[in-house]
Design a protein around this motif. Structure first.
Motif, mmCIF file in Angstrom:
data_model
loop_
_atom_site.group_PDB
_atom_site.id
_atom_site.type_symbol
_atom_site.label_atom_id
_atom_site.label_comp_id
_atom_site.label_asym_id
_atom_site.label_seq_id
_atom_site.Cartn_x
_atom_site.Cartn_y
_atom_site.Cartn_z
ATOM 1 N N THR A 27 21.904 27.445 59.639
ATOM 2 C CA THR A 27 22.005 27.090 58.232
ATOM 3 C C THR A 27 23.265 26.258 58.016
ATOM 4 O OG1 THR A 27 21.951 27.951 55.968
ATOM 5 C CG2 THR A 27 23.263 29.197 57.573
ATOM 6 N N VAL A 29 26.310 25.612 55.457
ATOM 7 C CA VAL A 29 26.961 26.459 54.449
ATOM 8 C C VAL A 29 27.796 25.615 53.487
ATOM 9 C CG1 VAL A 29 28.501 28.429 54.085
ATOM 10 C CG2 VAL A 29 27.065 28.332 56.140
ATOM 11 N N ASP A 31 30.180 26.100 49.794
ATOM 12 C CA ASP A 31 30.829 27.114 48.966
ATOM 13 C C ASP A 31 30.295 27.019 47.544
ATOM 14 O OD1 ASP A 31 32.143 24.951 47.760
ATOM 15 O OD2 ASP A 31 34.044 25.350 48.787
ATOM 16 N N VAL A 42 32.324 32.379 58.483
ATOM 17 C CA VAL A 42 31.428 32.687 57.371
ATOM 18 C C VAL A 42 30.770 34.024 57.675
ATOM 19 C CG1 VAL A 42 29.359 31.945 56.127
ATOM 20 C CG2 VAL A 42 31.011 30.237 56.913
ATOM 21 N N PHE A 44 27.705 36.749 57.218
ATOM 22 C CA PHE A 44 26.270 36.796 56.931
ATOM 23 C C PHE A 44 25.775 38.228 57.022
ATOM 24 C CE2 PHE A 44 26.829 32.534 58.636
ATOM 25 C CZ PHE A 44 26.092 31.757 57.777
ATOM 26 N N THR A 67 31.569 27.959 61.501
ATOM 27 C CA THR A 67 30.781 26.744 61.272
ATOM 28 C C THR A 67 31.380 25.593 62.077
ATOM 29 O OG1 THR A 67 32.115 26.170 59.340
ATOM 30 C CG2 THR A 67 30.085 27.430 58.941
ATOM 31 N N THR A 103 25.160 35.408 52.241
ATOM 32 C CA THR A 103 26.273 34.665 52.821
ATOM 33 C C THR A 103 27.549 34.847 52.015
ATOM 34 O OG1 THR A 103 24.663 32.999 53.505
ATOM 35 C CG2 THR A 103 26.975 32.359 53.605
ATOM 36 N N PRO A 105 30.857 32.693 52.069
ATOM 37 C CA PRO A 105 31.504 31.501 52.634
ATOM 38 C C PRO A 105 32.975 31.698 52.998
ATOM 39 C CG PRO A 105 30.365 30.966 50.592
ATOM 40 C CD PRO A 105 30.355 32.450 50.732
#
Length: 146
Positions: A27, A29, A31, A42, A44, A67, A103, A105
C-alpha cells in the motif's frame, strides 16, 4: 545414515507442495494532510473478517513497516505479531472473507485510516480448483481448464 539422507531429501520436496499461510500486501501511505509518508515507520493492524465488512474478525495481526522513497509499504499478512486467531486455522470454504487494514502513519497503534476490501481468489486457490477437477476426473486426457 541412509534414513537421515532420505529424510533430508524428502522434507524439502514435501514442503514445496503446500501453499504458504501468507498473503502479500502493498500500500502507499499518506498522512492526514494528504502527504506521502516516505522513509518512515508506519503501524498497521490487519484483520480478516468473516461474512461482511462488519463481520467478526477471525484473525488479527499488527506490523510496523518502513515505507520507501515513494511511500510504499510492503509486508506479508500472516508474518506479523498475532493479536488474535490463527491464519492457518481459517476455514476458507466458510466465506466470504474481507480484509480490513488499519493504518497509523506515525508508526504507532493509533489507527486513523481504515479500509476494508473483499478477498478474492489467488493463484494457489485457482490451481487447487484445477488440481481437484483433475484428480476427480476419470478422463485420462482432461481438457485444459486454466
Amino acid at each position: 545414515m541412509k534414513k537421515a539422507i532420505l529424510l533430508f531429501v524428502l522434507v524439502p520436496i514435501l514442503t514445496f507442495g503446500q501453499a504458504p499461510d501468507l498473503m502479500s500486501y502493498q500500500t502507499v501511505v499518506w498522512d492526514t494532510g494528504n502527504n506521502l509518508v516516505v522513509n518512515s515507520n508506519v503501524g498497521f493492524q490487519m484483520s480478516i473478517l468473516q461474512g461482511s465488512i462488519t463481520g467478526p474478525a477471525v484473525y488479527e495481526e499488527t506490523h510496523t513497516v518502513m515505507t520507501n522513497n515513494n511511500g510504499l509499504a510492503t509486508f506479508a499478512i500472516g508474518a506479523g505479531t498475532v493479536v488474535s486467531g490463527s491464519i492457518a486455522a481459517i476455514d476458507w470454504s466458510n466465506g466470504p472473507y474481507f480484509l480490513k487494514s488499519e493504518t497509523d502513519p506515525t508508526g504507532g497503534t493509533n489507527y486513523t485510516i481504515t479500509g476494508p476490501s473483499k478477498l478474492l481468489s489467488v493463484p494457489y486457490a485457482l490451481y487447487a480448483n484445477v488440481a481437484d477437477s483433475v484428480v476427480n476426473n476419470p478422463d485420462p486426457d482432461p481438457p485444459n481448464e486454466l
